[in-house]
Every structure is written in C-alpha cells, then in structure tokens.
Design a protein around this motif. Sequence first.
Motif, short mmCIF file in Angstrom:
data_model
loop_
_atom_site.label_atom_id
_atom_site.label_comp_id
_atom_site.label_asym_id
_atom_site.label_seq_id
_atom_site.Cartn_x
_atom_site.Cartn_y
_atom_site.Cartn_z
N VAL A 1 8.70 -13.80 14.98
CA VAL A 1 9.82 -13.65 15.91
C VAL A 1 9.71 -14.77 16.94
CG1 VAL A 1 10.18 -11.18 15.62
CG2 VAL A 1 8.49 -11.99 17.28
N PHE A 2 10.85 -15.10 17.56
CA PHE A 2 10.86 -16.19 18.52
C PHE A 2 10.45 -15.64 19.89
CE2 PHE A 2 14.47 -17.31 15.55
CZ PHE A 2 13.65 -18.05 14.70
N PRO A 3 9.29 -16.04 20.40
CA PRO A 3 8.74 -15.40 21.60
C PRO A 3 9.53 -15.71 22.86
CG PRO A 3 7.40 -17.28 20.97
CD PRO A 3 8.41 -17.09 19.88
N HIS A 4 10.33 -16.78 22.84
CA HIS A 4 11.07 -17.16 24.04
C HIS A 4 12.45 -16.53 24.09
CE1 HIS A 4 12.13 -19.83 20.84
NE2 HIS A 4 13.09 -20.41 21.54
N GLN B 1 7.03 -20.50 13.11
CA GLN B 1 8.25 -20.52 13.91
C GLN B 1 9.30 -21.41 13.25
OE1 GLN B 1 9.02 -19.00 17.09
NE2 GLN B 1 7.42 -17.67 16.32
N ALA C 1 10.57 -19.71 10.09
CA ALA C 1 11.49 -18.61 10.36
C ALA C 1 12.88 -19.16 10.68
CB ALA C 1 10.97 -17.76 11.51
N ILE D 1 14.27 -23.66 18.75
CA ILE D 1 13.02 -22.93 18.50
C ILE D 1 11.79 -23.72 18.94
CG2 ILE D 1 11.59 -21.85 16.72
CD1 ILE D 1 14.26 -21.32 15.22
N GLN E 1 9.75 -23.85 23.20
CA GLN E 1 8.38 -23.35 23.27
C GLN E 1 7.40 -24.46 23.63
OE1 GLN E 1 7.20 -20.44 20.17
NE2 GLN E 1 9.26 -20.71 19.38
N TYR F 1 7.77 -14.98 28.89
CA TYR F 1 7.16 -14.62 27.62
C TYR F 1 5.77 -15.23 27.57
CZ TYR F 1 8.08 -19.27 25.75
OH TYR F 1 8.11 -20.61 25.52
N SER F 2 4.93 -14.62 26.77
CA SER F 2 3.54 -15.05 26.78
C SER F 2 3.38 -16.38 26.07
CB SER F 2 2.68 -13.99 26.11
OG SER F 2 1.99 -14.54 25.02
N SER G 1 1.74 -16.04 22.20
CA SER G 1 2.41 -15.45 21.05
C SER G 1 3.20 -16.45 20.23
CB SER G 1 3.32 -14.31 21.50
OG SER G 1 4.21 -14.77 22.47
N GLY G 2 3.63 -17.55 20.85
CA GLY G 2 4.44 -18.49 20.10
C GLY G 2 3.66 -19.66 19.53
#
Lengths: 256, 244
Positions: A104-107, B124, B127, B142, B146, B223-224, B227-228
């Motif tokens: 999933v896209f964290p942002h 990422q 996806a 995407i 990030q 957002y953390s 995680s990305g």
Amino acid sequence: MSETLLKINNVTKVFGTHVVLKDIDLDIVKGEVVCIIGPSGSGKSTLLRCINFIAPPDQGEIIFEGKTWKRFHSRFNIFANRKYEGELPRLRSEIGMVFQHFNVFPHMTAVENVMLGLTKVRKEGRAKAREIAEQSLIQVGLGDKLNQYPEKLSGGQKQRVAIARALALNPKVMLFDEVTSSLDPELVSGILDEIRRLAKDGMTMVIVTHEMNFAFQVANRIVFMDEGRIVTMGTPDEIRNTTDPRARAFLSSILG
Amino acid sequence: MSNSQPFFDFAPIWQSRVLLIEGFGIAMFSAVAGIILAIILGLIIALMRLSRFKILRGFAFIYTQLFRGVPLYVLILWIYFGLVYAVGIDIPRIPSGIIALALLNSGYLSETFRSGILAVSNGQREAGQALGLKGWQVARYIILPQAGRIVIPPTGNQFIDAIKDSAILSIIGVPELMKVAQEQANLFYRPFEFYTVAGLLYLVAVLIVSRGITALENRFAKYSRKSGSSENSVVTTATTDASH
Ligand SMILES: Nc1ncnc2c1ncn2[C@@H]1O[C@H](COP(=O)(O)OP(=O)(O)O)[C@@H](O)[C@H]1O
Ligand SMILES: [Mg+2]
C-alpha cells in the motif's frame, strides 16, 4: 461454453543465467479460480509477474482477451519497443494484483490509495473516484478506516486496502501472490474470506498460496510448480490423489 | 588592545548597519537561489543516473564526480574569470557565484536524491505499475513523494552548507556579508567586531533554516518513514559510489 480469458503460451523467464520459468503453458477460463502451489523459489511469483509484464517474459507470449502481448527482441527496434511499453499500462489496468507485502502507498490514506488508479488510470473525476473508492473499501469491511494512513492499520487492514485498490478498477482477472503469508495467524481467515467472496461472485483468479485447505476448497484447478516448470495440474481431487512423486512429497510436507 | 577603546565597540557596526544588512541579503539571496537551482539540477542528474540509457548514466556520473571533486574556490574563479578567458562568456559576479553554488550542491544533492529514490522499495513501484499507471505517473505519484520525505533532512543540511559557503563569493568581489565585513573591518580597524557580527548573522540564518527544516519534516511526518522504504537503506548526504 467456457471462454478462455488468459493464455500463457510457452513463457520462459531468465534472470542472468538462472532460468526461473521454463516453457510455461497455462490457459485460464473466464470465471475460473486457479491456485498455484509449489516449493519456495519454484517461480510462482515470477509467473504471476509475467502475466502483467511486471517481469516481462523473455520468450513466449500472453494472450489476454484475444490480444497477444510479447516483448520485441530486437534491441535496435526502439520504436516498436517503446510502443509496446507504452501499451502495457492498458493491459495491467485490466489485471488486478495483490502482493504478499501489501505494497500500500504509505503517503496516502486508505481512500487515496484506492482513488489513485481511478483518477489516473480510469480518468474518473475526483468526486466520482472517491465515491467508488469508498464503496470499494466498505465492501472489504474498511468503511470506518477511509481516512487512515496505512501506518495506523493492521496487516490485515492494509491487505484489505490493497484488495480494494485492485478491485476498484473493475479488473477482469485478479492475481494473488501469497497474500496471507505475512499476516498474523488470526488475520488470515478474514482475507481468505474476501477471496472466497470474490470466487462466489465469479471473479477469475490466479492465486499463489500455501494455504492448502483453502486451495482445495476454492480452486477449480490446482497447478503444482517446481523448479520453474508446471509439474502437474488438475482438479483439487486429482491433486489430492496425485501420483506425481514431487507433488506428493510437497503436499505431505505442507499438510503434515 | 588599547585601553582607551572598549572591548567590543558597537558604534562602527551601527554606522555600517545598512551595508551589513545589504551584504547579508545578498548572501542569503545567493544561497537560496543556488540551492533552488541545485535541487532542480540535482533531481535531473539523479533521474539521469537511474535512467536505463547508458549515455545519460555516464554523463550524470561524470557530472557528479566533477562537481563534488572540485573545490568551490576553484569553481567560482573558473566560472567568473575562466569562462571569459577561455570562451568569452562574461557572467556578472553574483550570477557567477550562484552558478558555482548551484553546480557544487547539485553534485551532492544528485547523490542524495538517487539514494532517496532507491530507498523507496521496489514493491511500491510494482504496485503502481500493476494498477496500470504509466512510468512517469509511478514516479510522480508514488516514488518521488516518498523519496522527497526521505531527502528533506540531508537537503536541509546542504542548504545550511550553501549559506555558509556563500562567504566564498567574496573572492570574486560579490558584496555579500563577508566582503562587507572585511571592508568595514579595515576601514574602522575593528576586525573583531565585524567578524563576530558576521559570524552571528550566519548563525542566526542557519538556526532559522534548521527550524524551518524541522517544521517541514513534521509536516510530512503524518505517515511513518519506515513503512514505505526498505529497512536496510541508509541515506547520507554524500554517498560515494564509483562502482556504477
Ligand atoms: N528480480 C530477480 N532477480 C534475480 N532472481 C530472481 C528475481 N526474482 C526472482 N528471482 C529468482 O527466481 C526464482 C523464483 O523466484 P519466485 O518466482 O519468487 O519463486 P516463488 O514465488 O515460487 O517462491 C528464485 O530462485 C529467485 O531467487
Ligand atoms: Mg513468491
């Protein structure tokens, strides 16, 4: 009667000198649920990734709804290759994919995750996209998490976002790659239930899984792979009673 | 130090205040313009280094090595005096200084941006591709957001370096803070006062920028970070990598 949706023709995939997939042939009929099983490293993920060209096959072709997709081999035919690459997104947008590690896209919030494909690929307006995305998330039981960032979600909830994200584009086939393997045990059955629901609705699916009981129950056909080849395939009953020694060894190792 | 004069004589500073503030303004303008150009150039060079075209990768590699390898001192002299001498291109003082700051910092930032982009996990990108996004859309919606979050702190450090480095613009006669301080110090025979005040002004600018960067980081902290991005990737201001 049954209409072939997806044909995998003679697909070979090589990483460096390592032949990961060798001459794979597999036809998938509309509405069919195919489960792929096999030991780790046998090429199951690579096969799924060849279907939507995230890992383009080195040889062979994918025929989807009658249209043939293959890579051009001439390195000098830059224009043909560019054209083919330019068209790939169209193929991919018809094929939903869900990954082991969610991706999933964290942002983006849950609803933004689902909206991205709707606005950028399906070119829906934002209001319409939000409406579809919310519906899609409600379907997978996340109606109360629409505006949460993934960081705040459990593994099972992240995977539901990923499923909703794929389903929102209304794909013709769904690919699942060990989607419960990185979940805590208590969250596994919820995700499997989502897939069962899709099966009941007639969704065509290719599912890589280690959950044998689930596979026996949901699959129309089970494919056993080892070392980059399809060793055997058949109905759940046929696979349960297979005489192939490698398949038997694999099943007894996994079923105990 | 003579007894008839105070330890710190504020009067000459006050007399020169307008010149000092102008000098400070020119220093900040040069640093800000330099870093903005450096961010744009750095991003282009980083994308070139990650391109699948060998020529672009090669060019970007040489660019990075060149501008990280040459001292700013040399770069400034070369742009201001060397270009006129060699090819007859005459660039005024302040633009010369800004170009030098931009080139030097873009060399470092391209490496920062490259590692930031690589720190976003492959999953990422996959996806995004799987949804049917085009290559540029995957980058735009995407990867870059990030990566941007990841590179804020090192980019901020680069900005702080650029503020301090702008003092070197004095060697080609840019009337920035350091040059003004030098001239006024000589005029009043009060070097201690003028250099102390100049140092304090740089310090204030750096502290303000640091606060700004922290604020920016917090704004993106919704957002953390982990995680990305892949767990094992480390982003540093200057990743030396000659192996590619
Ligand atoms: N991007 C890659 N580069 C190199 N080797 C890879 C890559 N992806 C997969 N492989 C190799 O291909 C083989 C099959 O991998 P995979 O398709 O992930 O197997 P499975 O999903 O069945 O566990 C493994 O040996 C793996 O190491
Ligand atoms: Mg796998």
